[in-house]
Write a protein that holds these residues in place. Structure first.
Motif, PDB file in Angstrom:
ATOM      1  N   VAL A   1      31.859  85.609  50.693  1.00  0.00           N
ATOM      2  CA  VAL A   1      32.580  84.785  51.650  1.00  0.00           C
ATOM      3  C   VAL A   1      31.931  83.412  51.681  1.00  0.00           C
ATOM      4  N   ASP A   2      30.583  83.436  51.673  1.00  0.00           N
ATOM      5  CA  ASP A   2      29.917  82.159  51.458  1.00  0.00           C
ATOM      6  C   ASP A   2      29.575  82.038  49.984  1.00  0.00           C
ATOM      7  N   GLY A   3      30.559  82.381  49.173  1.00  0.00           N
ATOM      8  CA  GLY A   3      30.312  82.449  47.730  1.00  0.00           C
ATOM      9  C   GLY A   3      30.116  81.098  47.099  1.00  0.00           C
ATOM     10  N   GLY A   4      30.453  80.032  47.815  1.00  0.00           N
ATOM     11  CA  GLY A   4      30.218  78.716  47.249  1.00  0.00           C
ATOM     12  C   GLY A   4      28.776  78.586  46.805  1.00  0.00           C
ATOM     13  N   ALA A   5      27.894  79.136  47.626  1.00  0.00           N
ATOM     14  CA  ALA A   5      26.475  79.062  47.310  1.00  0.00           C
ATOM     15  C   ALA A   5      26.183  79.783  46.012  1.00  0.00           C
ATOM     16  N   MET A   6      26.882  80.863  45.743  1.00  0.00           N
ATOM     17  CA  MET A   6      26.605  81.632  44.543  1.00  0.00           C
ATOM     18  C   MET A   6      27.411  81.137  43.355  1.00  0.00           C
ATOM     19  N   GLY A   7      28.175  80.097  43.535  1.00  0.00           N
ATOM     20  CA  GLY A   7      28.902  79.545  42.407  1.00  0.00           C
ATOM     21  C   GLY A   7      30.143  80.329  42.051  1.00  0.00           C
ATOM     22  N   LEU A   8      30.442  81.320  42.855  1.00  0.00           N
ATOM     23  CA  LEU A   8      31.628  82.117  42.569  1.00  0.00           C
ATOM     24  C   LEU A   8      32.795  81.681  43.424  1.00  0.00           C
ATOM     25  N   GLY A   9      32.522  80.707  44.308  1.00  0.00           N
ATOM     26  CA  GLY A   9      33.561  80.285  45.240  1.00  0.00           C
ATOM     27  C   GLY A   9      34.814  79.789  44.557  1.00  0.00           C
ATOM     28  N   LYS A  10      34.603  79.253  43.340  1.00  0.00           N
ATOM     29  CA  LYS A  10      35.755  78.724  42.615  1.00  0.00           C
ATOM     30  C   LYS A  10      36.759  79.821  42.282  1.00  0.00           C
ATOM     31  N   LEU A  11      36.197  81.018  42.094  1.00  0.00           N
ATOM     32  CA  LEU A  11      37.057  82.093  41.628  1.00  0.00           C
ATOM     33  C   LEU A  11      37.959  82.575  42.749  1.00  0.00           C
ATOM     34  N   THR A  12      38.908  81.764  43.108  1.00  0.00           N
ATOM     35  CA  THR A  12      39.813  82.184  44.170  1.00  0.00           C
ATOM     36  C   THR A  12      41.069  82.780  43.554  1.00  0.00           C
ATOM     37  N   GLY A  13      42.209  82.385  44.060  1.00  0.00           N
ATOM     38  CA  GLY A  13      43.440  82.984  43.552  1.00  0.00           C
ATOM     39  C   GLY A  13      43.836  84.117  44.456  1.00  0.00           C
ATOM     40  N   GLY A  14      45.090  84.472  44.395  1.00  0.00           N
ATOM     41  CA  GLY A  14      45.665  85.398  45.362  1.00  0.00           C
ATOM     42  C   GLY A  14      44.883  86.687  45.527  1.00  0.00           C
ATOM     43  N   THR A  15      44.666  87.421  44.431  1.00  0.00           N
ATOM     44  CA  THR A  15      44.039  88.726  44.518  1.00  0.00           C
ATOM     45  C   THR A  15      42.620  88.607  45.058  1.00  0.00           C
ATOM     46  N   ALA A  16      41.894  87.668  44.486  1.00  0.00           N
ATOM     47  CA  ALA A  16      40.495  87.525  44.875  1.00  0.00           C
ATOM     48  C   ALA A  16      40.393  87.220  46.351  1.00  0.00           C
ATOM     49  N   THR A  17      41.247  86.330  46.823  1.00  0.00           N
ATOM     50  CA  THR A  17      41.201  85.972  48.229  1.00  0.00           C
ATOM     51  C   THR A  17      41.445  87.199  49.088  1.00  0.00           C
ATOM     52  N   TRP A  18      42.400  88.012  48.639  1.00  0.00           N
ATOM     53  CA  TRP A  18      42.708  89.195  49.414  1.00  0.00           C
ATOM     54  C   TRP A  18      41.536  90.168  49.393  1.00  0.00           C
ATOM     55  N   LEU A  19      40.959  90.346  48.192  1.00  0.00           N
ATOM     56  CA  LEU A  19      39.844  91.277  48.063  1.00  0.00           C
ATOM     57  C   LEU A  19      38.671  90.830  48.922  1.00  0.00           C
ATOM     58  N   ARG A  20      38.404  89.529  48.921  1.00  0.00           N
ATOM     59  CA  ARG A  20      37.272  89.025  49.683  1.00  0.00           C
ATOM     60  C   ARG A  20      37.444  89.264  51.161  1.00  0.00           C
ATOM     61  N   ARG A  21      38.692  89.268  51.572  1.00  0.00           N
ATOM     62  CA  ARG A  21      38.927  89.393  53.007  1.00  0.00           C
ATOM     63  C   ARG A  21      38.584  90.784  53.517  1.00  0.00           C
ATOM     64  N   ILE A  22      38.469  91.756  52.602  1.00  0.00           N
ATOM     65  CA  ILE A  22      38.298  93.130  53.078  1.00  0.00           C
ATOM     66  C   ILE A  22      37.014  93.270  53.879  1.00  0.00           C
ATOM     67  N   GLN A  23      35.868  92.836  53.294  1.00  0.00           N
ATOM     68  CA  GLN A  23      34.610  92.952  54.032  1.00  0.00           C
ATOM     69  C   GLN A  23      34.273  91.592  54.622  1.00  0.00           C
ATOM     70  N   ASN A  24      35.111  91.132  55.547  1.00  0.00           N
ATOM     71  CA  ASN A  24      34.948  89.766  56.012  1.00  0.00           C
ATOM     72  C   ASN A  24      34.274  89.682  57.360  1.00  0.00           C
ATOM     73  N   GLY A  25      33.901  90.820  57.912  1.00  0.00           N
ATOM     74  CA  GLY A  25      33.210  90.783  59.186  1.00  0.00           C
ATOM     75  C   GLY A  25      34.123  90.924  60.397  1.00  0.00           C
ATOM     76  N   TYR A  26      35.433  90.890  60.200  1.00  0.00           N
ATOM     77  CA  TYR A  26      36.347  91.032  61.343  1.00  0.00           C
ATOM     78  C   TYR A  26      36.646  92.501  61.588  1.00  0.00           C
ATOM     79  N   ALA A  27      36.399  92.950  62.824  1.00  0.00           N
ATOM     80  CA  ALA A  27      36.643  94.354  63.137  1.00  0.00           C
ATOM     81  C   ALA A  27      38.108  94.701  62.914  1.00  0.00           C
ATOM     82  N   ARG A  28      38.993  93.742  63.187  1.00  0.00           N
ATOM     83  CA  ARG A  28      40.430  94.055  63.067  1.00  0.00           C
ATOM     84  C   ARG A  28      40.793  94.368  61.622  1.00  0.00           C
ATOM     85  N   SER A  29      40.206  93.632  60.668  1.00  0.00           N
ATOM     86  CA  SER A  29      40.588  93.921  59.292  1.00  0.00           C
ATOM     87  C   SER A  29      39.899  95.188  58.795  1.00  0.00           C
ATOM     88  N   TYR A  30      38.712  95.505  59.377  1.00  0.00           N
ATOM     89  CA  TYR A  30      38.103  96.794  59.047  1.00  0.00           C
ATOM     90  C   TYR A  30      39.036  97.925  59.461  1.00  0.00           C
TER      91      TYR A  30
END
Lengths: 516, 658
Positions: B610-639
């Motif tokens: 989520v703070d992947g910019g630091a790891m240099g992976l932030g660029k790798l966005t796109g529909g699927t990736a964005t969705w996948l990243r959201r899964i463990q995003n810290g929000y109880a509602r999405s859990y």
């Protein structure tokens, strides 16, 4: 109808350990209210340890001879119950020792006396002056332990639900009591509570459906109803069974009900994390065994594939995501998810040897994981725990004993031969191959592959501790005598279970027969 | 035929009480040494290394006792099973830990303890200036104990314990110099490189271990037991189909490939040379890497009942022996050239083990002689490095025979042995393998036989190249640091002399008299006599001619002519061979890269990204990736949503299925 009320027969000796723990918890509340401030911590610790020892004594000396169903079938005191209750008490003893660590401060070091206080702040000093200690931790832990002891013993769905709540509610509070990184801790507690309630709702809904199907909440009656094959209400059975399982799988952190695990493991005070990882997992798997082997076993051909898929997913997600972790507590959280998957493989064997393997696994894993979190609590950078993996670099040279113990525990998690991890994986996987059919074999193959992945993760940390140069001011604190005792018990038993597992395996083997 | 043999193996496998010596002492002595040295701390600094050496010799003494006790009884009584304790009593599954003391395991015990003890002695000199000497000897002792457990185990599971133990020892010893400041003793041995080499060995060996553990699991599923006796009995009773046995055999082969650096898991052995030289001699030449051959021979009943798996063993052996020989021709690092040669020689043993009953005894025979001459040559290489300020580049050696007489002679004897010049050891063992490879029908004798025959010629070339570049020709020493070649101390040369004696004479004692093949017969069975497709004298002449040709060619290019100080560009094959025939590139492309990709894509689900910019992976966005990243995003509602989605998915699947 002249139904007459008859008092239920209660076998007090059989449930004596549970009663002792409840009694100890109530006395603990009184101590918190009336004991002088200066000696409160010592009294609480002594009382809690004494309670656990007494309960263990009662279990070993009396309950073993008083097996049977009691309280009108609400509690089943049989082999698995006694083995798991004994294990919970043993693990709790160690966990309480770890919770009691003070590191020279007034109360337990890991817990906050006041919601808004940070360590060393004026607020904390004010809280100390006002007499707000951290002693409530111990009665809360005892209530939770009592719930954990009822959980695998429950003979019907309602008792199981009550046990689930009794063990969970104190844990929600304990999670929020971390002294350092307060926001993380509070957030974790709230998340755990919300998601826990969500899963409890599924458990209750499933219970209602099963009651609708079988006309009873007793596991024996449900099992009989399934065998009698009343077709008309079949639509209730499968969702009911699955919903109840969801409630239990949530507690062990099986995928996709695992999302809370990393956040809560990271946010909770470290000794509580160890307590949860060891004891909650043990109690919840006990309940899963009880439900799966005595309640909905006749229907297992309909749902075992689904649970098998969950087991596979749990192993894969847990082990692969553990590769990416940089926080040591999150890493162990994902590791515990992977282990939950391994244990589920043993559960799905549906054979008495599977029960043996699962129970042995739970005890061995519990000891190792308690000790691991105990070690994590010792390693500090300044005033906070050195939770980033990078901070552990070079620890092997500064603190050979601490790093050596941690390396041993990691090898145990990895399941290297001659550690208890190897024996327990073997004990859980062998029945799955022998009795689990093709699905069992497939799951074991996945399990072995995932073990290899996680082995890489653990060895990477060992390499880091021994083969890298130290950065920063990371030190391992010297634990008090009590904590040392707790760690020593856990580590020695872990080594013992690895090299000479026969006595415990024998004991688990003799205690594997469920009372129906 | 195989059924008959199995029967024979079963009958001869009946235990007797021939060996009364408690076998666990063999393992316990070096293990106690390791524990004492590791736990004893600095207090044991002074006497630790000597104690470790003494314990290793004591273990050898016990091995001799076992040998004498076996020799005292009839050949069919030469097998003793000693039960140690009840290891895993899990319900119906009972596994006791026990030791299998028979002619095969005692052969190994003697090799391990004798060569191991010599290398302990050598290390007393070689490591004398190392501040961490005690730790080194503790690991060595631990290795000896684990290796003895591996060969003495009575079940595949206990063997696996030893298997992991030697892997651990190897890992620790390859990375032994991980903390050394670059250049302090060994220039070019950077700490990171050593740690990386250790990690590579670890990862590649895990792949092999998965094979072995799956094989054990499959055995348990099929036969309900994992000890040698029950599995053999199960195979003999037809308790498993050919398909299952083939699967078990191939999985065992995978395990053997990992441990023995056989194709396609060979890549780690060259890098493992980062460890101290005595380690290369003991673990990566004489003993541990041959464990794969032991495994195949020990489970020969399985391979005999699964001809396809057996064929796979022979093919792997043939490929590896050619592969190692080609790579050996291009290496300029003396230890890496020896490592390639080890790989190639183990390829010979694998080939022999894959040929069936005619080959087992020769595989083990070659293993024993190889243990002597290769360990001797590694120790010789260590002695050269010792005298040349840890230089390993052969282009910077030359004319060392003037300065290191003992090393030159002992190395020369090893060289003659590996070439297969009569009457040195290698001649007796390797020639037998070449002959055996030519036995058979159809295409096999021609393919395997010719591979073994040509391999002998290439071996002669690259080993002579190594020998001439190091000990003959012009001095090509570096000035920085200034070289003063000198002979090593007696603690180092003495073991070399003993091993050289073995390289020279062991084959002559054990080979022509057939003592060794007879000795192994109770385990490997009596082979029926087969005739090679070419007659034996023709084969022997051809082999010797090829060897002479290879050695002569090497003399012309590296003995007589001047050797360039820097490697010439070379042709495509040379360049490929220098890069180990691109093994690392292939591994990276086929195994590592997809793995890395997989892990990366799954990482997205974690909030680290989520703070992947630091790891240099932030660029790798796109529909699927964005969705996948959201899964463990810290929000109880999405859990909660994930839970719900999981429940709905499972329920849906359940409804569809029922």
């Amino acid at each position: 109808m002249d139904s007459q009320f008859t008092a239920t027969a209660v076998n007090y000796w059989a449930i004596m350990p549970i009663l002792i723990v409840f009694g100890g918890a109530l006395v603990g509340v009184l101590v918190e209210a009336f004991a002088p401030r200066s000696s409160r911590h010592s009294i609480q610790v002594a009382l809690t340890l004494l309670t656990v020892v007494l309960a263990f004594g009662a279990l070993v000396w009396k309950s073993v001879d008083d097996q049977g169903s009691t309280l009108a079938g609400a509690l089943m005191i049989d082999g698995p119950t006694l083995f798991l209750q004994g294990s919970v008490l043993l693990l709790s003893f160690v966990a309480v020792l770890l919770m009691a660590e003070k590191f020279g401060s007034a109360g337990a070091d890991a817990f906050t006396p006041m919601g808004a206080a940070v360590p060393g702040s004026p607020l904390e000093a004010a809280a100390a002056r006002a007499g707000w200690g951290t002693g409530e931790v111990f009665p809360l832990a005892l209530f939770s332990i009592a719930g954990m002891m009822i959980f695998p013993a429950a003979g019907d769905l309602l008792t199981m639900f009550v046990a689930l709540e009794v063990l969970s509610l104190p844990l929600y509070i304990l999670t929020g009591l971390a002294r350092r990184r307060r926001l993380l801790s509070q957030e974790a507690a709230l998340k755990y509570f919300l998601l826990g309630s969500f899963s409890s709702a599924f458990f209750l809904f499933g219970s209602a459906l099963l009651y609708g199907y079988a006309g009873s909440i007793q596991f024996g009656q449900i099992s009989a109803a399934i065998s009698a094959a009343g077709v008309e209400l079949d639509g209730l059975l499968l969702p009911g069974a699955f919903f109840v399982l969801v409630g239990l799988l949530f507690k062990v952190g099986a995928v996709p009900f695992h999302m809370w695990t990393p956040d809560v493991y990271q946010g909770a005070p470290t000794p509580v994390t160890g307590f949860m990882a060891a004891c909650t997992k043990l109690a919840a798997f006990g309940a899963i065994l009880r439900l799966a082997y005595t309640g909905i076993d006749a229907d297992r051909w309909d749902w075992r594939l689904a649970v098998g898929a969950i087991a596979a997913l749990t192993m894969i997600v847990g082990s692969i995501l553990s590769v990416a972790q940089t926080d040591i507590k999150r890493l162990l959280a994902y590791s515990s998810i992977a282990h939950a998957g391994f244990i589920l493989v043993g559960v799905l064997a549906f054979d008495i040897t599977g029960v043996t393997g699962v129970m042995f696994y739970l005890l061995a894993y519990g000891l190792a994981t308690l000790a691991a979190f105990g070690v994590i609590a010792l390693v500090r950078d300044g005033n906070t725990e050195a939770s980033h993996i990078g901070q552990w670099a070079g620890l092997g040279r500064r603190h050979p004993v601490v790093a050596g113990v941690f390396a041993l525990l990691l090898l145990t998690f990895a399941g290297i031969p001659l550690t208890s991890g190897f024996t327990s994986k073997f004990a859980a996987f062998a029945p799955a191959i022998a009795h689990g059919g093709r699905m069992g074999a497939v799951l074991v193959v996945i399990g072995v592959l995932c073990s290899a992945i996680t082995a890489f993760v653990y060895v990477r940390i060992i390499v880091l501790m021994y083969f890298s140069d130290a950065k920063g001011e990371v030190v391992a604190l010297t634990p008090s005598v009590l904590t040392t005792l707790g760690l020593a018990i856990a580590v020695i038993l872990t080594i013992g279970l690895g090299i000479f597992p026969s006595p415990v395996l024998d004991l688990a083997g003799q205690a594997s027969q469920f009372l129906r | 035929m195989s059924a008959l043999l199995t029967q024979l193996a079963l009958e001869t496998a009946t235990s007797s009480d021939a060996v009364s010596m408690p076998g666990w002492w063999l393992i316990a002595l070096p293990l106690a040494g390791a524990a004492l040295l590791l736990l004893g701390g600095r207090a044991t600094n002074s006497f630790g290394p000597a104690l470790a050496t003494g314990l290793s010799w004591a273990s050898f003494g016990l091995g001799v006792v076992a040998l004498l006790q076996l020799l005292a009884v009839d050949p069919d009584q030469r097998s003793t099973h000693q039960t140690l304790f009840n290891w895993i009593p899990a319900g119906a599954f009972q596994l006791s830990a026990g030791l299998q003391i028979d002619t095969l395991s005692v052969s190994f015990v003697l090799l391990i303890t004798f060569v191991g003890s010599l290398i302990h002695v050598y290390s007393l000199g070689y490591m004398s200036h190392d501040p961490d000497k005690r730790r080194f000897f503790a690991y060595l002792n631990f290795f000896v104990a684990a290796m003895l457990l591996l060969v003495l185990a009575d079940s595949f599971l206990l063997l696996f314990v030893g298997w992991e133990g030697v892997g651990l020892a190897s890992y620790l010893l390859i990375g032994f110099w991980n903390t050394r400041e670059a250049g302090a003793i060994a220039p070019g041995h950077f700490a990171e490189a050593n740690a990386a080499a250790a990690n590579k060995a670890f990862v590649v060996n895990r792949v092999g271990d998965i094979g072995l553990s799956l094989a054990i699991a499959l055995m348990f599923a099929t036969f309900g037991a994992v000890d040698f006796a029950s599995v053999n009995a199960g195979v003999a009773a037809g308790g498993a189909g050919t398909a299952t046995l083939t699967a078990i055999g191939l999985l065992l082969l995978l395990g053997a490939c990992g441990k023995s650096a056989q194709f396609p898991l060979q890549s780690w052995l060259g890098d493992a040379m980062a460890g101290p030289t005595p380690v290369s001699a003991l673990i990566h030449a004489a003993t541990m890497v041959t464990a794969g051959v032991y495994l195949v021979v020990r489970s020969h009943t399985i391979f005999e009942a699964a001809p396809n798996a057996q064929l796979a063993v022979a093919i792997v052996g043939a490929i590896t022996l050619t592969y190692g020989a080609i790579v050996g021709c291009a290496k300029d690092d003396i230890k890496k050239a020896l490592a390639a040669s080890t790989m190639s020689q183990i390829g010979y043993m694998m080939l022999a083990a894959g040929l069936g009953p005619v080959g087992y005894a020769f595989a083990i025979f070659h293993l024993i002689t190889h243990g002597f001459f290769k360990a001797g040559m590694f120790l010789g290489a260590g002695s050269v490095m010792h005298g040349m300020s840890d230089q390993v580049d052969m282009r910077r050696f030359g004319n060392l025979n003037k300065f290191m007489k003992i090393t030159w002679i002992t190395f020369g004897l090893g060289w003659l042995a590996i070439l297969g010049v009569p009457p040195f050891s290698g001649f007796w063992s390797k020639d037998k393998i070449i002959e055996a490879a030519f036995i058979g029908e159809g295409w096999r004798p021609w393919v395997f036989g010719l591979a073994a025959l040509l391999g002998a010629g290439v071996t002669a070339f690259y080993m002579s190249r190594l020998f001439f570049m190091t000990f003959h020709g012009k001095e090509r020493w570096t000035d920085e640091p200034k070289q003063h070649p000198h002979e090593s101390p007696l603690t180092m040369t003495l073991p070399m002399m003993v091993l050289a004696l073995g390289s020279a004479g062991l084959g002559l004692i054990l080979g022509p008299t057939d003592i060794f093949t007879k000795w192994l017969e109770p385990v490997t069975g009596h082979p029926e006599h087969g005739e090679p497709v070419l007659s034996v004298p023709v084969l022997m002449t051809l082999t010797l001619l090829l060897v002479a040709l290879g050695a002569g060619l090497a003399w012309l290019r590296y003995g007589r002519d001047e050797v360039p100080m820097y490697a010439p560009a070379g042709n495509a094959l040379t360049r490929a061979a220098r890069k180990d025939l691109y093994q690392d590139d292939i591994n990276e492309a086929v195994f590592m890269w997809p793995g890395v990709k997989l892990v990366r894509s799954v990482i997205w689900t974690d909030n680290e990204v989520v703070d992947g910019g630091a790891m240099g992976l932030g660029k790798l966005t796109g529909g699927t990736a964005t969705w996948l990243r959201r899964i463990q995003n810290g929000y109880a509602r999405s859990y909660a949503l994930t839970m719900l989605a999981g429940i709905v998915a499972v329920l849906g699947a359940l409804w569809v299925m029922n």
